[in-house]
Design an enzyme around this catalytic site. Structure first.
Site, PDB file in Angstrom:
ATOM      1  N   GLY A   1       2.566  -1.055   4.420  1.00  0.00           N
ATOM      2  CA  GLY A   1       2.518   0.350   4.027  1.00  0.00           C
ATOM      3  C   GLY A   1       3.922   0.877   3.802  1.00  0.00           C
TER       4      GLY A   1
ATOM      5  N   GLY B   1       1.856   2.601  10.974  1.00  0.00           N
ATOM      6  CA  GLY B   1       2.831   3.691  10.897  1.00  0.00           C
ATOM      7  C   GLY B   1       3.502   4.045  12.213  1.00  0.00           C
TER       8      GLY B   1
ATOM      9  CB  SER C   1       4.497  -1.163  12.227  1.00  0.00           C
ATOM     10  OG  SER C   1       4.022   0.147  12.457  1.00  0.00           O
TER      11      SER C   1
ATOM     12  CG  HIS D   1      -6.147   2.133   4.946  1.00  0.00           C
ATOM     13  ND1 HIS D   1      -5.726   3.083   5.835  1.00  0.00           N
ATOM     14  CD2 HIS D   1      -5.103   1.272   4.777  1.00  0.00           C
ATOM     15  CE1 HIS D   1      -4.474   2.814   6.189  1.00  0.00           C
ATOM     16  NE2 HIS D   1      -4.068   1.720   5.562  1.00  0.00           N
TER      17      HIS D   1
ATOM     18  CD  GLU E   1      -3.131   5.823   6.467  1.00  0.00           C
ATOM     19  OE1 GLU E   1      -3.082   5.814   5.232  1.00  0.00           O
ATOM     20  OE2 GLU E   1      -2.193   5.403   7.193  1.00  0.00           O
TER      21      GLU E   1
ATOM     22  CD  GLU F   1      -3.903  -2.339   7.395  1.00  0.00           C
ATOM     23  OE1 GLU F   1      -2.787  -2.610   6.946  1.00  0.00           O
ATOM     24  OE2 GLU F   1      -4.492  -1.278   7.118  1.00  0.00           O
TER      25      GLU F   1
ATOM     26  CG  ASN G   1      -1.695   1.286   1.371  1.00  0.00           C
ATOM     27  OD1 ASN G   1      -1.818   2.042   0.411  1.00  0.00           O
ATOM     28  ND2 ASN G   1      -2.225   1.533   2.557  1.00  0.00           N
ATOM     29  CD1 TRP G   2       3.929   1.211  -2.391  1.00  0.00           C
ATOM     30  CD2 TRP G   2       4.489   2.562  -4.082  1.00  0.00           C
ATOM     31  NE1 TRP G   2       5.073   0.712  -2.954  1.00  0.00           N
ATOM     32  CE2 TRP G   2       5.434   1.536  -4.002  1.00  0.00           C
ATOM     33  CE3 TRP G   2       4.626   3.522  -5.076  1.00  0.00           C
ATOM     34  CZ2 TRP G   2       6.522   1.444  -4.859  1.00  0.00           C
ATOM     35  CZ3 TRP G   2       5.713   3.426  -5.950  1.00  0.00           C
ATOM     36  CH2 TRP G   2       6.645   2.397  -5.832  1.00  0.00           C
ATOM     37  CE  LYS G   3       0.446   3.766   4.764  1.00  0.00           C
ATOM     38  NZ  LYS G   3      -0.157   3.852   6.070  1.00  0.00           N
TER      39      LYS G   3
HETATM   40  C1  PEP Z   1      -1.178   0.423   5.908  1.00  0.00           C
HETATM   41  O1  PEP Z   1      -1.231   1.590   5.555  1.00  0.00           O
HETATM   42  O2  PEP Z   1      -2.058  -0.367   5.543  1.00  0.00           O
HETATM   43  C2  PEP Z   1      -0.077   0.004   6.777  1.00  0.00           C
HETATM   44  C3  PEP Z   1      -0.111  -1.196   7.268  1.00  0.00           C
HETATM   45  O3  PEP Z   1       0.911   0.932   6.986  1.00  0.00           O
HETATM   46  P1  PEP Z   1       2.326   0.699   7.719  1.00  0.00           P
HETATM   47  O4  PEP Z   1       2.884  -0.621   7.228  1.00  0.00           O
HETATM   48  O5  PEP Z   1       3.159   1.847   7.314  1.00  0.00           O
HETATM   49  O6  PEP Z   1       2.043   0.645   9.186  1.00  0.00           O
END
Ligand code: PEP
Length: 245
Positions: free
Chosen positions: A227, A169, A206, A94, A96, A163, A6-8
């Site tokens: 992510g 993050g 993470s 998600h 976010e 998640e 997931n490149w956001k």
């Molecule tokens: C995500 O955005 O789905 C995610 C898991 O982010 P990160 O790996 O940066 O915690």
């Protein structure tokens, strides 16, 4: 095992070069032990699809509008458009986006319209830290699953990504026993309430090449939604290599 990047809101045309090493990795995937899926921002979907189209790596979007047909929604993109550029998946729910006001009802509409338009869903669920501290995790997960999947047909087209929001993050991951219990809870819920015997449940939050050794021990996890670490192809490859190769 699924590995979803997931490149956001990161990446530009130059980022395409970082895929070369991952394409190499995909070629040693002899027994289909792993499935790689890239979810770049909308602006790169078409370019990613073209770059990856002769490989086993698939492409997905990070969200979509709930309308299954085109319409006057300035700035929005729906699942029909996503499918049209060759993407096969879409991330829905998600945290976010939930924190921007996306409700379970809206998520449910997005899931239904995306399935109608032939996409597979990466359905994100997870609790906040304060919900966890109040021991509300199971209740929150039940609520998100029940409302998100209400009247959804073709449930086999849905992948689940657990998640915990406090892990996204932050560099913090749940401890092994807790995470194992949470994944079992989700799988049981899907089996008992939705007759989904073999639901694929991924973990996200993470994930990185350092903590993957701990996560790997939980053998009921069907993959990882990555992510931050997925934007660095070396780290993403490391995560795959340390788990399945
Ligand atoms: C995500 O955005 O789905 C995610 C898991 O982010 P990160 O790996 O940066 O915690």
């Amino acid at each position: 095992m699924y590995y979803i990047a997931n490149w956001k809101m990161f990446g530009d045309k130059k980022s395409l070069n970082s895929l070369n090493k991952v394409i190499k990795l995909s070629k040693i995937n002899k027994n289909n032990k792993f499935k790689l899926i890239y979810c770049p921002p909308y602006t790169l979907l078409d370019l990613f699809y073209k770059k990856l189209k002769n490989t086993s790596i698939e492409v997905g979007a990070q969200n979509c509008h709930e309308n299954e047909i085109y319409g006057a929604y300035t700035g929005s993109i729906n699942s029909k458009m996503i499918k049209n550029v060759g993407a096969k998946y879409v991330i829905i729910g998600h945290s976010e986006n939930r924190s921007d006001g996306e409700s379970d009802i809206l998520i449910n509409k997005k899931i239904k319209s995306s399935i109608k338009n032939g996409l597979k869903i990466i359905f994100c669920i997870g609790e906040t830290l304060s919900q966890r501290k109040k021991k509300l995790t199971n209740k929150i997960l039940t609520n998100q699953i029940t409302k998100g999947l209400s009247n959804v047909k073709k449930l086999s087209n849905v992948l689940f990504a657990y998640e915990p929001i406090w892990s996204i993050g932050t560099g913090v991951i749940p401890n092994k026993d807790d995470l194992e219990k949470d994944i079992i809870f989700i799988k049981n819920k899907l089996r008992n309430n939705f007759k989904l015997k073999n639901a694929k449940v991924l973990y996200g939050g993470s994930v990185n090449p350092k903590n993957i050794a701990i996560l790997k021990k939980i053998n009921i996890i069907d993959g990882f939604l990555v992510g931050g670490a997925s934007q660095d192809s070396k780290k993403f490859i490391d995560i795959v290599k340390k788990t399945v190769i």
